[in-house]
Design a protein around this motif. Sequence first.
Motif, PDB file in Angstrom:
ATOM      1  N   LYS A  60       0.595 -26.898  60.307  1.00  0.00           N
ATOM      2  CA  LYS A  60       1.732 -26.046  60.641  1.00  0.00           C
ATOM      3  C   LYS A  60       1.790 -24.826  59.715  1.00  0.00           C
ATOM      4  O   LYS A  60       2.119 -23.718  60.147  1.00  0.00           O
ATOM      5  N   GLU A  61       1.471 -25.039  58.438  1.00  0.00           N
ATOM      6  CA  GLU A  61       1.438 -23.914  57.499  1.00  0.00           C
ATOM      7  C   GLU A  61       0.343 -22.928  57.887  1.00  0.00           C
ATOM      8  O   GLU A  61       0.513 -21.708  57.777  1.00  0.00           O
ATOM      9  N   LEU A  62      -0.788 -23.435  58.362  1.00  0.00           N
ATOM     10  CA  LEU A  62      -1.863 -22.541  58.808  1.00  0.00           C
ATOM     11  C   LEU A  62      -1.436 -21.735  60.032  1.00  0.00           C
ATOM     12  O   LEU A  62      -1.829 -20.579  60.185  1.00  0.00           O
ATOM     13  N   GLU A  63      -0.634 -22.335  60.910  1.00  0.00           N
ATOM     14  CA  GLU A  63      -0.110 -21.593  62.061  1.00  0.00           C
ATOM     15  C   GLU A  63       0.752 -20.421  61.587  1.00  0.00           C
ATOM     16  O   GLU A  63       0.647 -19.304  62.100  1.00  0.00           O
ATOM     17  N   ARG A  64       1.599 -20.690  60.609  1.00  0.00           N
ATOM     18  CA  ARG A  64       2.496 -19.638  60.101  1.00  0.00           C
ATOM     19  C   ARG A  64       1.704 -18.540  59.387  1.00  0.00           C
ATOM     20  O   ARG A  64       1.926 -17.347  59.619  1.00  0.00           O
ATOM     21  N   ILE A  65       0.754 -18.938  58.535  1.00  0.00           N
ATOM     22  CA  ILE A  65      -0.046 -17.950  57.810  1.00  0.00           C
ATOM     23  C   ILE A  65      -0.923 -17.169  58.784  1.00  0.00           C
ATOM     24  O   ILE A  65      -1.099 -15.959  58.656  1.00  0.00           O
ATOM     25  N   GLY A  66      -1.479 -17.868  59.775  1.00  0.00           N
ATOM     26  CA  GLY A  66      -2.310 -17.194  60.775  1.00  0.00           C
ATOM     27  C   GLY A  66      -1.545 -16.131  61.533  1.00  0.00           C
ATOM     28  O   GLY A  66      -2.091 -15.072  61.873  1.00  0.00           O
ATOM     29  N   ALA A  67      -0.250 -16.389  61.804  1.00  0.00           N
ATOM     30  CA  ALA A  67       0.574 -15.393  62.501  1.00  0.00           C
ATOM     31  C   ALA A  67       0.730 -14.133  61.661  1.00  0.00           C
ATOM     32  O   ALA A  67       0.715 -13.019  62.182  1.00  0.00           O
ATOM     33  N   LEU A  68       0.863 -14.297  60.350  1.00  0.00           N
ATOM     34  CA  LEU A  68       0.947 -13.128  59.464  1.00  0.00           C
ATOM     35  C   LEU A  68      -0.353 -12.328  59.495  1.00  0.00           C
ATOM     36  O   LEU A  68      -0.336 -11.096  59.553  1.00  0.00           O
ATOM     37  N   VAL A  69      -1.478 -13.039  59.464  1.00  0.00           N
ATOM     38  CA  VAL A  69      -2.781 -12.364  59.491  1.00  0.00           C
ATOM     39  C   VAL A  69      -2.962 -11.599  60.798  1.00  0.00           C
ATOM     40  O   VAL A  69      -3.390 -10.439  60.812  1.00  0.00           O
ATOM     41  N   ALA A  70      -2.623 -12.245  61.912  1.00  0.00           N
ATOM     42  CA  ALA A  70      -2.770 -11.591  63.211  1.00  0.00           C
ATOM     43  C   ALA A  70      -1.907 -10.345  63.297  1.00  0.00           C
ATOM     44  O   ALA A  70      -2.321  -9.317  63.846  1.00  0.00           O
ATOM     45  N   THR A  71      -0.699 -10.416  62.737  1.00  0.00           N
ATOM     46  CA  THR A  71       0.182  -9.244  62.719  1.00  0.00           C
ATOM     47  C   THR A  71      -0.472  -8.093  61.958  1.00  0.00           C
ATOM     48  O   THR A  71      -0.462  -6.942  62.408  1.00  0.00           O
ATOM     49  N   ARG A  72      -1.036  -8.399  60.804  1.00  0.00           N
ATOM     50  CA  ARG A  72      -1.655  -7.351  59.984  1.00  0.00           C
ATOM     51  C   ARG A  72      -2.886  -6.762  60.663  1.00  0.00           C
ATOM     52  O   ARG A  72      -3.137  -5.558  60.575  1.00  0.00           O
ATOM     53  N   LEU A  73      -3.668  -7.611  61.316  1.00  0.00           N
ATOM     54  CA  LEU A  73      -4.845  -7.106  62.033  1.00  0.00           C
ATOM     55  C   LEU A  73      -4.433  -6.110  63.111  1.00  0.00           C
ATOM     56  O   LEU A  73      -5.023  -5.046  63.254  1.00  0.00           O
ATOM     57  N   LYS A  74      -3.404  -6.444  63.868  1.00  0.00           N
ATOM     58  CA  LYS A  74      -2.974  -5.566  64.947  1.00  0.00           C
ATOM     59  C   LYS A  74      -2.331  -4.297  64.393  1.00  0.00           C
ATOM     60  O   LYS A  74      -2.476  -3.221  64.966  1.00  0.00           O
ATOM     61  N   ARG A  75      -1.636  -4.435  63.281  1.00  0.00           N
ATOM     62  CA  ARG A  75      -1.009  -3.262  62.682  1.00  0.00           C
ATOM     63  C   ARG A  75      -2.070  -2.246  62.252  1.00  0.00           C
ATOM     64  O   ARG A  75      -1.868  -1.040  62.314  1.00  0.00           O
ATOM     65  N   HIS A  76      -3.229  -2.764  61.798  1.00  0.00           N
ATOM     66  CA  HIS A  76      -4.310  -1.877  61.350  1.00  0.00           C
ATOM     67  C   HIS A  76      -5.373  -1.671  62.427  1.00  0.00           C
ATOM     68  O   HIS A  76      -6.385  -1.018  62.171  1.00  0.00           O
ATOM     69  N   ASN A  77      -5.133  -2.244  63.606  1.00  0.00           N
ATOM     70  CA  ASN A  77      -6.072  -2.102  64.729  1.00  0.00           C
ATOM     71  C   ASN A  77      -7.468  -2.620  64.373  1.00  0.00           C
ATOM     72  O   ASN A  77      -8.472  -1.939  64.551  1.00  0.00           O
ATOM     73  N   LEU A  78      -7.524  -3.830  63.850  1.00  0.00           N
ATOM     74  CA  LEU A  78      -8.784  -4.399  63.389  1.00  0.00           C
ATOM     75  C   LEU A  78      -9.075  -5.723  64.080  1.00  0.00           C
ATOM     76  O   LEU A  78      -8.164  -6.470  64.451  1.00  0.00           O
ATOM     77  N   LYS A  79     -10.362  -6.007  64.232  1.00  0.00           N
ATOM     78  CA  LYS A  79     -10.829  -7.317  64.654  1.00  0.00           C
ATOM     79  C   LYS A  79     -11.947  -7.727  63.701  1.00  0.00           C
ATOM     80  O   LYS A  79     -12.766  -6.914  63.307  1.00  0.00           O
ATOM     81  N   GLY A  80     -11.964  -9.024  63.331  1.00  0.00           N
ATOM     82  CA  GLY A  80     -12.973  -9.500  62.398  1.00  0.00           C
ATOM     83  C   GLY A  80     -13.788 -10.638  62.977  1.00  0.00           C
ATOM     84  O   GLY A  80     -13.314 -11.393  63.818  1.00  0.00           O
ATOM     85  N   ARG A  81     -15.028 -10.758  62.481  1.00  0.00           N
ATOM     86  CA  ARG A  81     -15.911 -11.825  62.954  1.00  0.00           C
ATOM     87  C   ARG A  81     -15.918 -13.035  62.018  1.00  0.00           C
ATOM     88  O   ARG A  81     -16.212 -14.146  62.442  1.00  0.00           O
ATOM     89  N   LEU A 132      -1.782 -24.281  47.723  1.00  0.00           N
ATOM     90  CA  LEU A 132      -1.896 -22.949  48.339  1.00  0.00           C
ATOM     91  C   LEU A 132      -2.907 -22.980  49.467  1.00  0.00           C
ATOM     92  O   LEU A 132      -3.957 -23.624  49.357  1.00  0.00           O
ATOM     93  N   LEU A 133      -2.577 -22.275  50.549  1.00  0.00           N
ATOM     94  CA  LEU A 133      -3.521 -22.020  51.634  1.00  0.00           C
ATOM     95  C   LEU A 133      -3.539 -20.528  51.937  1.00  0.00           C
ATOM     96  O   LEU A 133      -2.506 -19.851  51.844  1.00  0.00           O
ATOM     97  N   GLY A 134      -4.700 -20.032  52.308  1.00  0.00           N
ATOM     98  CA  GLY A 134      -4.815 -18.633  52.698  1.00  0.00           C
ATOM     99  C   GLY A 134      -5.831 -18.470  53.805  1.00  0.00           C
ATOM    100  O   GLY A 134      -6.778 -19.261  53.922  1.00  0.00           O
ATOM    101  N   ILE A 135      -5.623 -17.478  54.641  1.00  0.00           N
ATOM    102  CA  ILE A 135      -6.562 -17.142  55.717  1.00  0.00           C
ATOM    103  C   ILE A 135      -6.850 -15.649  55.631  1.00  0.00           C
ATOM    104  O   ILE A 135      -5.932 -14.839  55.457  1.00  0.00           O
ATOM    105  N   SER A 136      -8.110 -15.281  55.746  1.00  0.00           N
ATOM    106  CA  SER A 136      -8.453 -13.860  55.807  1.00  0.00           C
ATOM    107  C   SER A 136      -9.562 -13.641  56.827  1.00  0.00           C
ATOM    108  O   SER A 136     -10.329 -14.558  57.134  1.00  0.00           O
ATOM    109  N   LEU A 137      -9.619 -12.432  57.367  1.00  0.00           N
ATOM    110  CA  LEU A 137     -10.686 -12.025  58.272  1.00  0.00           C
ATOM    111  C   LEU A 137     -11.443 -10.858  57.661  1.00  0.00           C
ATOM    112  O   LEU A 137     -10.849  -9.989  57.010  1.00  0.00           O
ATOM    113  N   SER A 138     -12.731 -10.837  57.877  1.00  0.00           N
ATOM    114  CA  SER A 138     -13.577  -9.758  57.371  1.00  0.00           C
ATOM    115  C   SER A 138     -14.695  -9.510  58.371  1.00  0.00           C
ATOM    116  O   SER A 138     -14.669 -10.033  59.475  1.00  0.00           O
TER     117      SER A 138
END
Length: 364
Positions: free
Chosen positions: A268-289, A339-345
């Motif tokens: 559930k925490e990963l769902e919440r953190i993932g939503a933050l990451v997705a928001t930031r990706l869209k705000r910066h118009n980015l997609k990561g592999r 602590l948990l974190g998710i990032s895309l690059s």
Amino acid sequence: MEQEANKKRKIIHIDMDAFYASVEQRDHPEYRGKPVIVGGSPNSRGVVATASYEARKFGVRSAMSSRRAVQLCPDGIFVYPRFDVYKDVSRHIREIFSRYTDLIEPLSLDEAYLDVSVDKQGIGSAIEIARLIKQAIKDELRLTASAGVSINKFVAKIASDMNKPDGLTFIGPSQITGFMEQLPVEKFHGVGKVTAEKMKKMGLHTGADLKRLSENEIKQYFGKPGAFYYRIVRGIDEREVQPHRETKSAGAEDTFPVDLTEIETLNKELERIGALVATRLKRHNLKGRTITLKIKYSDFKQITRNQSLPFATDDLEVIVKTAQQLLAAVDHEEKAIRLLGISLSNFGEVIAIHGNSTQLSLFD
């Protein structure tokens, strides 16, 4: 010598006021003066992208879950984001900036640094240029922006947030020392909640308190960021405005109030953190592999695991499921997680939001 170099610079930080919500209020007169919340439906697992100042009075903030937002502000007007419109407005704002300088470093659709040490129109005054930019945004787009003006990026960014909305704050060279000394540590850009709490427990409440520590001491207590804090509290920031700054990764992480062990809770925490990451990706118009999962255990041991996809993505479901699979594949040795974190690059080209169906998953 470093401070002398800084004094030659004239840096402006422009930050639009409640950008997405302000655009919605501009385009929909019936929303004006009312609490507008741009983001996911309150009946979904979506998050708040931006809240109008009327909604912020109830405690609604960006990156908050939409469900929490509706609890705080039951009469809030939830609006699905129109990224195509926000991008068009952002392009117009960038065009206004370019009338005065080519040294523009965009941080997102609604925020940028400008170096006007040598401006195109020969105005010579960074304060006057900031005033002209704010007026042009108001006249041409019917929106307001706040501006901070100083000799470096760090101080200019803090200044832009001091008199929102529609503010203009100048912090000159002679003011910086006193300003930084009285600044609360939680206001330092780059100091998160956890670090700020650690500082306060050590009796470090302001810049003046931090200044009492030697460089070795501050690095000993706070690691690599300590060197940055040591210089910033003295008003030293040599970072240049970078017009072609490349974003290498985007992510989010959270330290939990109590250490977690249950996989259901962690997911559930990963769902919440993932939503933050997705928001930031869209705000910066980015997609990561490449999706990277960061795990820190209760004994402070830290590991990372990553998965590279055959395609670039900003899709919330893909991000969360991949992170959950990475978590499940790790042998945690019965240790609790703090602590948990998710990032895309591994980003490809900047994406166009128009017609992009994966955008919908963030707010569904």
